[in-house]
Design a protein around this motif. Structure first.
Motif, PDB file in Angstrom:
ATOM      1  N   LEU A 197       6.092   7.000  -5.011  1.00  0.00           N
ATOM      2  CA  LEU A 197       5.851   6.769  -3.592  1.00  0.00           C
ATOM      3  C   LEU A 197       4.367   6.674  -3.282  1.00  0.00           C
ATOM      4  CD1 LEU A 197       8.439   9.396  -2.304  1.00  0.00           C
ATOM      5  CD2 LEU A 197       8.759   6.928  -2.373  1.00  0.00           C
ATOM      6  N   GLU A 198       4.080   6.127  -2.091  1.00  0.00           N
ATOM      7  CA  GLU A 198       2.683   5.944  -1.681  1.00  0.00           C
ATOM      8  C   GLU A 198       2.067   7.196  -1.077  1.00  0.00           C
ATOM      9  OE1 GLU A 198       5.143   4.917   2.002  1.00  0.00           O
ATOM     10  OE2 GLU A 198       5.341   4.693  -0.172  1.00  0.00           O
ATOM     11  N   ASP A 227      14.738   5.565  -1.492  1.00  0.00           N
ATOM     12  CA  ASP A 227      13.585   6.450  -1.634  1.00  0.00           C
ATOM     13  C   ASP A 227      14.007   7.851  -2.070  1.00  0.00           C
ATOM     14  OD1 ASP A 227      12.509   4.247  -0.467  1.00  0.00           O
ATOM     15  OD2 ASP A 227      11.435   5.299   1.110  1.00  0.00           O
ATOM     16  N   GLY A 262       4.543  -1.243  -6.246  1.00  0.00           N
ATOM     17  CA  GLY A 262       4.361   0.206  -6.192  1.00  0.00           C
ATOM     18  C   GLY A 262       2.944   0.554  -5.783  1.00  0.00           C
ATOM     19  N   ASP A 263       2.659   1.827  -5.729  1.00  0.00           N
ATOM     20  CA  ASP A 263       1.332   2.301  -5.348  1.00  0.00           C
ATOM     21  C   ASP A 263       0.283   1.732  -6.302  1.00  0.00           C
ATOM     22  OD1 ASP A 263      -0.411   3.689  -3.770  1.00  0.00           O
ATOM     23  OD2 ASP A 263      -0.092   5.621  -4.734  1.00  0.00           O
ATOM     24  N   HIS A 298       8.479   1.821   9.688  1.00  0.00           N
ATOM     25  CA  HIS A 298       8.706   2.937   8.771  1.00  0.00           C
ATOM     26  C   HIS A 298       8.743   4.246   9.534  1.00  0.00           C
ATOM     27  CE1 HIS A 298       8.120   5.425   5.162  1.00  0.00           C
ATOM     28  NE2 HIS A 298       8.157   4.335   4.411  1.00  0.00           N
ATOM     29  N   CYS A 308       9.736   2.935  -5.705  1.00  0.00           N
ATOM     30  CA  CYS A 308      10.037   4.076  -4.833  1.00  0.00           C
ATOM     31  C   CYS A 308      11.418   4.654  -5.110  1.00  0.00           C
ATOM     32  CB  CYS A 308       9.894   3.689  -3.368  1.00  0.00           C
ATOM     33  SG  CYS A 308      11.027   2.384  -2.826  1.00  0.00           S
ATOM     34  N   SER A 309      12.313   3.847  -5.680  1.00  0.00           N
ATOM     35  CA  SER A 309      13.652   4.334  -6.025  1.00  0.00           C
ATOM     36  C   SER A 309      13.615   5.290  -7.217  1.00  0.00           C
ATOM     37  CB  SER A 309      14.580   3.165  -6.353  1.00  0.00           C
ATOM     38  OG  SER A 309      14.715   2.273  -5.255  1.00  0.00           O
ATOM     39  N   LYS A 337       3.522  14.314  -7.217  1.00  0.00           N
ATOM     40  CA  LYS A 337       3.103  13.055  -7.827  1.00  0.00           C
ATOM     41  C   LYS A 337       3.071  13.143  -9.360  1.00  0.00           C
ATOM     42  CE  LYS A 337       1.548   9.693  -4.949  1.00  0.00           C
ATOM     43  NZ  LYS A 337       1.737   8.254  -5.115  1.00  0.00           N
ATOM     44  N   GLU A 348       5.990  11.898 -11.562  1.00  0.00           N
ATOM     45  CA  GLU A 348       6.417  10.503 -11.620  1.00  0.00           C
ATOM     46  C   GLU A 348       6.672  10.076 -13.061  1.00  0.00           C
ATOM     47  OE1 GLU A 348       3.575   7.908  -9.954  1.00  0.00           O
ATOM     48  OE2 GLU A 348       3.966   8.479  -7.879  1.00  0.00           O
ATOM     49  N   LYS A 384      18.355  -0.585   2.303  1.00  0.00           N
ATOM     50  CA  LYS A 384      18.326   0.871   2.182  1.00  0.00           C
ATOM     51  C   LYS A 384      19.412   1.394   3.113  1.00  0.00           C
ATOM     52  CE  LYS A 384      14.278   3.016   1.972  1.00  0.00           C
ATOM     53  NZ  LYS A 384      13.273   2.095   2.439  1.00  0.00           N
ATOM     54  N   GLU A 387      16.052  -0.352  -2.059  1.00  0.00           N
ATOM     55  CA  GLU A 387      15.198   0.830  -2.107  1.00  0.00           C
ATOM     56  C   GLU A 387      16.029   2.053  -1.731  1.00  0.00           C
ATOM     57  OE1 GLU A 387      10.739  -0.804  -1.084  1.00  0.00           O
ATOM     58  OE2 GLU A 387      11.836   0.262   0.466  1.00  0.00           O
TER      59      GLU A 387
END
Length: 301
Positions: free
Chosen positions: A14-15, A277, A45-46, A164, A9-10, A21, A24, A220, A275
């Motif tokens: 991401l999910e 994000d 990860g995802d 979250h 995620c860093s 996307k 990435e 974080k 992390e």
């Protein structure tokens, strides 16, 4: 001794179901840069970001001398009809980690964050009226326990819940509620310092409050300046991320010196996952990862 990892995620992996996307970067570059910046572990990860064949996953990590310590599993726990699907997803992830040889890794269970408009729009400024009803809480807690139990029975892998922002368990009060309604031997807490601060709490107090319930830790940081800038334009969770609400470690308001001291005091000897994000294409993840690792060294980690 605490072990320091980073996570995809860093790097913007991401999910969430985002248009960005496609931007990435690949998992090999992410793993290379995690290694090059001084970390010794990663999260999965995802699903599908890294190899889903156990032997291939093991080889990629082994070649870089990296460990796998957990995998994020988002589930819409408030919807009882999604519980069985959540069990299937968690079992699939747990099986991969188990068969690749990472039997001490965690399933990091979370809400299906970013999927409920009101919670996403008001992340960081949630009011009680935006929360769950008593009946919804029962469904939510039962779903979390059902998934944790299935994973433990099938593979001996433990599950932690990741509170979250942009999900139904964001504020300190909501975390309290879920912890009170679930079995402490079955479901641990993944304490994320940045999300806890963004959700209105003090991570140092959370460490004191939850004690042995904390099985996994995410480092974080949180920028109240970025949060206020987002709030000023009525921005949502993703707007806050774009403005850098999760800033480099040491540049926000999380007291990491006190956090590290408390972790040492409680004898925590597991993973710390850094992390920061970012959305796909934001900034220079490798430079941030290096800066974060350098900062942790100043804290003796």
């Amino acid at each position: 001794m605490m072990k320091i990892a980073n996570a995809p995620c860093s790097w913007g992996a991401l999910e969430f179901d985002l248009e960005e996307k496609s931007e990435e970067i690949g998992f090999k570059q992410v793993l290379d840069e995690i290694k090059e910046t001084g970390y010794i572990g990663t999260e999965l990860g995802d699903w599908g970001f890294m190899p889903t064949d156990p032997s291939k996953l093991k080889a990629e990590l082994h070649n870089r001398k990296l460990s796998l310590l957990g995998a994020f599993v988002p589930v819409a726990l408030v919807d009882e009809t999604m519980h069985n699907k959540g069990v299937d997803t968690a079992l699939k992830v747990a099986q991969l980690m188990h068969n690749a040889g990472y039997k001490d890794a965690f399933v990091v269970l979370a809400d299906d964050n970013g999927s409920v408009a009101e919670r996403t729009k008001n992340a960081g400024r949630i009011t009680p009226k935006m929360g769950l009803t008593k009946a919804q809480w029962r469904v939510y807690a039962l779903g979390a326990e059902k998934i944790a139990k299935a994973v433990k029975e099938a593979y001996g892998i433990r599950t932690v819940f990741h509170h979250h922002c942009a999900g139904y368990v964001e504020t300190p009060e909501e975390i309290d509620q879920l912890m009170a309604m679930t079995d402490p031997k079955l479901l641990g807490l993944c304490l994320d310092m940045g999300h806890y601060a963004f959700g209105g709490g003090d991570p140092v107090e959370a460490l004191k409050k939850y004690g042995e319930r904390i099985w996994h830790v995410h480092f974080k940081d949180y920028s109240p300046v970025a949060a206020k800038a987002s709030e000023a334009v009525d921005g949502d969770y993703f707007d806050a991320i774009k403005r850098g609400v999760f800033c480099e470690l040491g540049k926000g308001n999380v007291d990491f010196k006190a956090v590290v001291s408390l972790l040492k005091e409680k004898g925590y000897k597991d993973w710390i996952v850094v992390e920061q994000d970012v959305l796909p294409g934001m900034g220079n993840p490798k430079e941030c990862a290096q800066a974060n690792r350098n900062y942790l060294k100043t804290l003796g980690l």
